[in-house]
Design a protein around this motif. Structure first.
Motif, mmCIF file in Angstrom:
data_model
loop_
_atom_site.group_PDB
_atom_site.id
_atom_site.type_symbol
_atom_site.label_atom_id
_atom_site.label_comp_id
_atom_site.label_asym_id
_atom_site.label_seq_id
_atom_site.Cartn_x
_atom_site.Cartn_y
_atom_site.Cartn_z
ATOM 1 N N ASN A 294 0.806 -1.211 0.000
ATOM 2 C CA ASN A 294 0.000 0.000 0.000
ATOM 3 C C ASN A 294 0.842 1.265 0.000
ATOM 4 O OD1 ASN A 294 -2.605 1.113 -0.081
ATOM 5 N ND2 ASN A 294 -2.509 1.629 2.092
ATOM 6 N N GLN A 295 1.976 1.233 -0.688
ATOM 7 C CA GLN A 295 2.829 2.422 -0.682
ATOM 8 C C GLN A 295 3.805 2.465 -1.854
ATOM 9 O OE1 GLN A 295 2.745 4.993 2.216
ATOM 10 N NE2 GLN A 295 3.094 5.784 0.171
ATOM 11 N N PHE A 296 3.730 3.548 -2.627
ATOM 12 C CA PHE A 296 4.752 3.881 -3.614
ATOM 13 C C PHE A 296 5.313 5.234 -3.230
ATOM 14 C CE2 PHE A 296 2.122 1.070 -6.338
ATOM 15 C CZ PHE A 296 3.103 0.213 -6.798
ATOM 16 N N ASN A 297 6.633 5.369 -3.266
ATOM 17 C CA ASN A 297 7.272 6.641 -2.921
ATOM 18 C C ASN A 297 7.734 7.350 -4.181
ATOM 19 O OD1 ASN A 297 7.115 6.352 -0.026
ATOM 20 N ND2 ASN A 297 8.662 4.750 -0.220
ATOM 21 N N VAL A 298 7.168 8.520 -4.433
ATOM 22 C CA VAL A 298 7.478 9.300 -5.628
ATOM 23 C C VAL A 298 8.162 10.599 -5.206
ATOM 24 C CG1 VAL A 298 6.526 10.517 -7.629
ATOM 25 C CG2 VAL A 298 5.523 8.332 -6.895
ATOM 26 N N LEU A 299 9.279 10.899 -5.856
ATOM 27 C CA LEU A 299 10.019 12.137 -5.597
ATOM 28 C C LEU A 299 9.833 13.091 -6.773
ATOM 29 C CD1 LEU A 299 12.124 13.760 -3.896
ATOM 30 C CD2 LEU A 299 13.890 12.628 -5.258
ATOM 31 N N ILE A 300 9.358 14.314 -6.481
ATOM 32 C CA ILE A 300 9.205 15.350 -7.499
ATOM 33 C C ILE A 300 10.348 16.342 -7.328
ATOM 34 C CG2 ILE A 300 7.694 17.125 -8.471
ATOM 35 C CD1 ILE A 300 5.341 15.708 -7.067
ATOM 36 N N VAL A 301 11.086 16.585 -8.415
ATOM 37 C CA VAL A 301 12.254 17.466 -8.358
ATOM 38 C C VAL A 301 12.045 18.619 -9.343
ATOM 39 C CG1 VAL A 301 14.764 17.626 -8.485
ATOM 40 C CG2 VAL A 301 13.681 15.434 -7.885
ATOM 41 N N ASP A 302 11.958 19.829 -8.818
ATOM 42 C CA ASP A 302 11.775 21.017 -9.668
ATOM 43 C C ASP A 302 12.187 22.239 -8.871
ATOM 44 O OD1 ASP A 302 10.549 23.190 -11.284
ATOM 45 O OD2 ASP A 302 9.593 21.511 -12.339
ATOM 46 N N ASP A 303 12.840 23.195 -9.529
ATOM 47 C CA ASP A 303 13.259 24.397 -8.797
ATOM 48 C C ASP A 303 12.113 25.398 -8.632
ATOM 49 O OD1 ASP A 303 13.262 24.860 -11.525
ATOM 50 O OD2 ASP A 303 14.821 26.400 -11.412
ATOM 51 N N GLU A 304 10.976 25.127 -9.292
ATOM 52 C CA GLU A 304 9.797 25.992 -9.142
ATOM 53 C C GLU A 304 8.784 25.299 -8.225
ATOM 54 O OE1 GLU A 304 9.239 28.986 -10.226
ATOM 55 O OE2 GLU A 304 11.065 29.225 -11.426
ATOM 56 N N ARG A 305 8.520 25.912 -7.083
ATOM 57 C CA ARG A 305 7.606 25.331 -6.096
ATOM 58 C C ARG A 305 6.216 25.098 -6.690
ATOM 59 N NH1 ARG A 305 8.197 23.412 -0.643
ATOM 60 N NH2 ARG A 305 6.074 23.096 0.064
ATOM 61 N N MET A 306 5.760 26.014 -7.549
ATOM 62 C CA MET A 306 4.432 25.894 -8.133
ATOM 63 C C MET A 306 4.306 24.629 -8.976
ATOM 64 S SD MET A 306 2.351 28.653 -10.448
ATOM 65 C CE MET A 306 3.451 28.436 -11.866
ATOM 66 N N ASN A 307 5.366 24.284 -9.708
ATOM 67 C CA ASN A 307 5.349 23.063 -10.524
ATOM 68 C C ASN A 307 5.254 21.812 -9.655
ATOM 69 O OD1 ASN A 307 5.566 24.480 -12.944
ATOM 70 N ND2 ASN A 307 7.808 24.475 -12.876
ATOM 71 N N ILE A 308 5.959 21.837 -8.522
ATOM 72 C CA ILE A 308 5.897 20.711 -7.589
ATOM 73 C C ILE A 308 4.481 20.547 -7.054
ATOM 74 C CG2 ILE A 308 6.640 19.888 -5.312
ATOM 75 C CD1 ILE A 308 9.384 21.122 -5.893
ATOM 76 N N GLU A 309 3.880 21.672 -6.635
ATOM 77 C CA GLU A 309 2.539 21.630 -6.053
ATOM 78 C C GLU A 309 1.501 21.163 -7.062
ATOM 79 O OE1 GLU A 309 2.002 25.542 -4.510
ATOM 80 O OE2 GLU A 309 3.241 25.181 -2.722
ATOM 81 N N LEU A 310 1.664 21.569 -8.328
ATOM 82 C CA LEU A 310 0.720 21.157 -9.365
ATOM 83 C C LEU A 310 0.816 19.652 -9.619
ATOM 84 C CD1 LEU A 310 -1.374 21.962 -11.481
ATOM 85 C CD2 LEU A 310 0.511 22.405 -13.080
ATOM 86 N N ALA A 311 2.036 19.140 -9.781
ATOM 87 C CA ALA A 311 2.212 17.699 -10.000
ATOM 88 C C ALA A 311 1.719 16.906 -8.800
ATOM 89 C CB ALA A 311 3.685 17.390 -10.280
ATOM 90 N N ALA A 312 2.024 17.393 -7.601
ATOM 91 C CA ALA A 312 1.599 16.698 -6.382
ATOM 92 C C ALA A 312 0.081 16.653 -6.261
ATOM 93 C CB ALA A 312 2.208 17.379 -5.163
ATOM 94 N N ALA A 313 -0.583 17.725 -6.673
ATOM 95 C CA ALA A 313 -2.048 17.779 -6.590
ATOM 96 C C ALA A 313 -2.678 16.676 -7.433
ATOM 97 C CB ALA A 313 -2.551 19.153 -7.043
ATOM 98 N N PHE A 314 -2.149 16.435 -8.629
ATOM 99 C CA PHE A 314 -2.674 15.361 -9.477
ATOM 100 C C PHE A 314 -2.351 13.988 -8.899
ATOM 101 C CE2 PHE A 314 -2.371 18.687 -12.885
ATOM 102 C CZ PHE A 314 -3.728 18.726 -13.197
#
Length: 301
Positions: free
Chosen positions: A8-28
């Motif tokens: 019941n767990q997958f660990n995904v790392l989002i790497v981006d220097d723009e915080r907004m891009n991280i938040e958008l990908a994380a929201a989806f």
């Protein structure tokens, strides 16, 4: 159901220097099940985050200050510990040169910004399923490999593995002893008390041998009622102490003292040895010990 889904767990790392891009990908990605998200805003943080966690997938920007995404990917693919982690590049760059380089450095996929949320989730889902399937296959291969070198009854190594380790020790110039232990009364026990009792005695002997050996010692069931122990870099005095303790514990075992009798011999390696030669010499020494059981064990240099 796949192994990772059971956990019941997958660990995904989002790497981006723009915080907004991280938040958008994380929201989806938060709309998906079994996803735990972490993030980094530069290459150094990404590498630190991957080595500090059990990451299953990386969403990686290319243009970042310091170490860019291509270099991060290249470093991860060069390390055996992280080379299997799939990396999806997320970038506004869509030229053929960028796309080609992304795959050349080891990227698994490439998504252009601004990205579509459904496409992102579909790509992530696909690569996580592949990751879980590959991990399951590796686990099965590892278990099969372990079974191929293990004696099924006693759970110690088998003769094939011991021969390989003998060969390795000889080639490396390692000084070692080959200890040979024989449960001489097993055939009689098998006839009088049954094969289950005989098997139980072999299991008990192997347990006592394991409990009275060092981690560096290689313990194997040679065949039948014969066990071998590769004992590296031990002085004769230390070996004698080990064998006396081993015999004392075998004789004090309630299951063994009534039914089993063990003979133990040890042979030192010689410069001209091969695995076959030292195993053959061990059998010769064992025959000699059978004709002279006044000594608790027999050691030959």
């Amino acid at each position: 159901m796949m192994a990772k889904e059971k956990e019941n767990q997958f660990n995904v790392l989002i790497v981006d220097d723009e915080r907004m891009n991280i938040e958008l990908a994380a929201a989806f990605l938060k709309e998906m099940k079994n996803i735990k998200i972490s993030f980094a805003q530069n290459g150094q943080q990404a590498i630190k985050g991957i080595y500090g966690r059990n990451i299953d997938l990386v969403l990686l920007d290319i243009n970042m200050p310091g170490i860019d995404g291509f270099e991060v990917c290249k470093l991860l693919k060069e390390d055996p510990k992280t080379c299997d982690i799939p990396i999806i590049f997320l970038t506004a760059q869509n030229s053929i040169e960028y796309i080609t380089k992304a795959f050349e450095v080891g990227g698994a996929d490439y998504i252009n910004k601004p990205f579509n949320g459904e496409e992102l989730k579909a790509r992530v889902r696909t690569h996580l399923k592949l990751r879980a399937t590959m991990q399951e296959l590796k686990d099965k291969q590892s278990r099969l490999a372990q079974l191929s070198i293990t004696d099924p009854l006693t759970k110690v190594y088998n003769l094939v593995y011991l021969q390989a380790r003998l060969k390795q020790a000889i080639e490396n110039g390692t000084d070692f002893w080959l200890v040979h232990l024989h449960v001489t009364s097993l055939e009689k026990i098998n006839t009088l008390l049954g094969h289950r009792t005989a098997e139980g005695i072999l299991q008990e002997v192997s347990k006592i041998v394991v409990d009275n050996s060092y981690r560096s010692d290689i313990i194997a069931r040679l065949y039948g009622a014969h066990f071998g122990i590769l004992v590296p870099n031990r002085r004769r005095e230390e070996l004698e102490t080990m064998l006396l303790t081993l015999l004392r514990n075998i004789n004090s075992s309630q299951k063994l003292s009534k039914n089993a009798r063990c003979l133990i011999v040890a042979n030192a390696t010689k410069p001209s040895d091969t695995p076959y030669a030292i195993l053959a010499r061990s059998h010769t020494t064992l025959k000699r010990h059978k004709n002279n059981t006044d000594l608790p064990f027999l050691i030959e240099m």
